[in-house]
Design an enzyme around this catalytic site. Structure first.
Site, PDB file in Angstrom:
ATOM      1  N   HIS A 286     -25.535  32.757  15.361  1.00 21.87           N
ATOM      2  CA  HIS A 286     -26.273  33.927  14.893  1.00 21.87           C
ATOM      3  C   HIS A 286     -26.810  34.777  16.042  1.00 21.87           C
ATOM      4  O   HIS A 286     -27.281  35.894  15.822  1.00 21.87           O
ATOM      5  CB  HIS A 286     -27.394  33.524  13.926  1.00 21.87           C
ATOM      6  CG  HIS A 286     -28.553  32.810  14.548  1.00 21.87           C
ATOM      7  ND1 HIS A 286     -28.504  32.184  15.763  1.00 21.87           N
ATOM      8  CD2 HIS A 286     -29.820  32.618  14.099  1.00 21.87           C
ATOM      9  CE1 HIS A 286     -29.672  31.646  16.049  1.00 21.87           C
ATOM     10  NE2 HIS A 286     -30.490  31.883  15.059  1.00 21.87           N
ATOM     11  N   ASP A 287     -26.699  34.281  17.288  1.00 24.58           N
ATOM     12  CA  ASP A 287     -27.110  35.047  18.459  1.00 24.58           C
ATOM     13  C   ASP A 287     -26.026  36.011  18.948  1.00 24.58           C
ATOM     14  O   ASP A 287     -26.262  36.746  19.907  1.00 24.58           O
ATOM     15  CB  ASP A 287     -27.442  34.103  19.623  1.00 24.58           C
ATOM     16  CG  ASP A 287     -28.814  33.470  19.475  1.00 24.58           C
ATOM     17  OD1 ASP A 287     -29.488  33.741  18.471  1.00 24.58           O
ATOM     18  OD2 ASP A 287     -29.196  32.696  20.359  1.00 24.58           O
TER      19      ASP A 287
END
Length: 378
Positions: A286-287
């Protein structure tokens, strides 16, 4: 003109219903009637409270922030204290201390217990039991500054604090980051990994596996937890060179230097080490944007043998009962960070399938608010 499809008709009916519903809810006359009528009054009050909580939410978060900064929960850990005692220990006036403690009590962070004394509230006590959570709350000082002008943030006009804090979020060569550039975020990730590791390991399908590779493993906090829980499992860690060195030192200090093999590189351009039959991606995907996620998942697929497995564990969009945490909190946090986005389990399954994995599926975790897990087979 072609006939509308069932989906078109369904969407049209939904839009009509939303228009009708919203017109009624926006009517001052309806609001007065709903608040006055005995059967709808509880609903009207609950909706009013929920709306006001959204309006006042920034104040609530700052009350929590002040309690963490002043170590109020630690001071109350051994039992109730008087306002005077807390004022003396926090450096506040008695009036200011009373105001903070009373406000915190409405949020269940503290609890009044008579004679101008306060104890830990239920949320305050639970917070003390989550090592690393106070570190994350203190870290929010950067996020608050980035959210001071949310429209500028959405337009990409803000030079963000979080973008500077998470040094690898820049577009430069991450592998060349010096030790001082990774120290702060590495410490934060290690501090907050405890409760994450517990959730992952409660659901992780590690039985029968021989070797685990943790990609983006930071200072090694997750693998240290794995080592304690699975003494027969061989372990490998991969992260940026400056971060990997910090992990190597931590493993050596913990007596795990001979059990964990540490590899360094940038997974956007460097191949991953082979030899593992399961790979973990804990709070990693998700980064990053879609192109980086595709590159990483393809690299994981190449590193795994037939029958290998990948597990993706992170906060996801659409988690049951935790929708605001995914789209609101992490949506804006990652926006301020400079890249990445929360994804649904379905989107992650699609990305895994595109990378050549089979049977991607959601694994139920004990607390979807903290994270969800998707696994797939090589």
């Amino acid at each position: 003109m072609k006939d509308p499809t069932p989906r078109d008709r369904s969407s049209a009916w939904r839009e009509r219903w939303l228009a009708l519903r919203n017109g009624v809810l926006a009517s001052p006359r309806f609001q007065r009637l709903a608040a006055a009528f005995p059967l709808t009054r509880p609903i009207a009050r609950a909706r009013t409270r929920a709306l006001f909580d959204i309006v006042a939410g920034f104040v609530y978060s700052q009350i929590l922030f002040a309690c963490v900064q002043l170590k109020v929960f630690d001071l109350l850990a051994d039992g109730p204290l008087s306002v005077a005692a807390l004022a003396a220990r926090t450096g506040l006036s008695e009036d200011a201390a009373r105001r903070l403690l009373a406000a915190a009590a409405t949020l269940d962070l503290t609890e009044p217990c008579g004679d101008d004394r306060f104890a830990l509230g239920r949320h305050g006590a639970a917070l003390r039991g989550n090592a690393g959570l106070p570190d994350m709350i203190a870290h929010h000082a950067l996020f608050y500054r980035d959210l001071a002008d949310p429209v500028a943030l959405l337009r990409g006009e803000a030079d963000t604090e979080l973008g500077r804090f998470w040094a690898y979020a820049g577009r430069g060569a991450s592998a060349a980051l010096p030790p001082e550039a990774v120290a702060s975020y590495s410490r934060l990730m290690a501090a907050t990994q405890g409760f994450v590791a517990d959730e992952v390991l409660a659901a992780a399908p590690l039985a029968g596996r021989r070797c685990l590779l943790d990609v983006g493993g930071g200072e090694g906090a997750f693998l240290s937890a794995v080592a304690a829980r699975h003494p027969g499992l061989s372990l490998m860690l991969f992260d940026l060179p400056a971060v990997a060195e910090r992990a190597r030192q931590n493993f050596s200090a913990a007596g795990l230097g001979n059990r964990v093999t540490v590899h360094s590189g940038d997974f956007r351009i460097d191949p991953l080490p082979t030899g593992a039959d399961i790979v973990s991606l804990v709070r990693i995907l998700h980064d990053h944007d879609e192109d980086t996620v595709r590159t990483l998942l393809a690299a994981v697929r190449r590193a795994l043998p037939p029958g290998g497995r990948v597990m993706v564990a992170e906060p996801m969009s659409g988690a049951p009962g935790a929708a605001p945490l995914g789209e609101a909190y992490f949506g804006f946090y990652l926006l301020a960070m400079g890249r990445g986005r929360p994804r649904t389990p379905g989107v992650l399954c699609g990305l895994l399938t595109a990378a050549g994995f089979h049977r991607p599926r959601l694994v139920t975790t004990r607390n979807p608010v903290i994270l969800q897990m998707v696994i797939a087979n090589a």
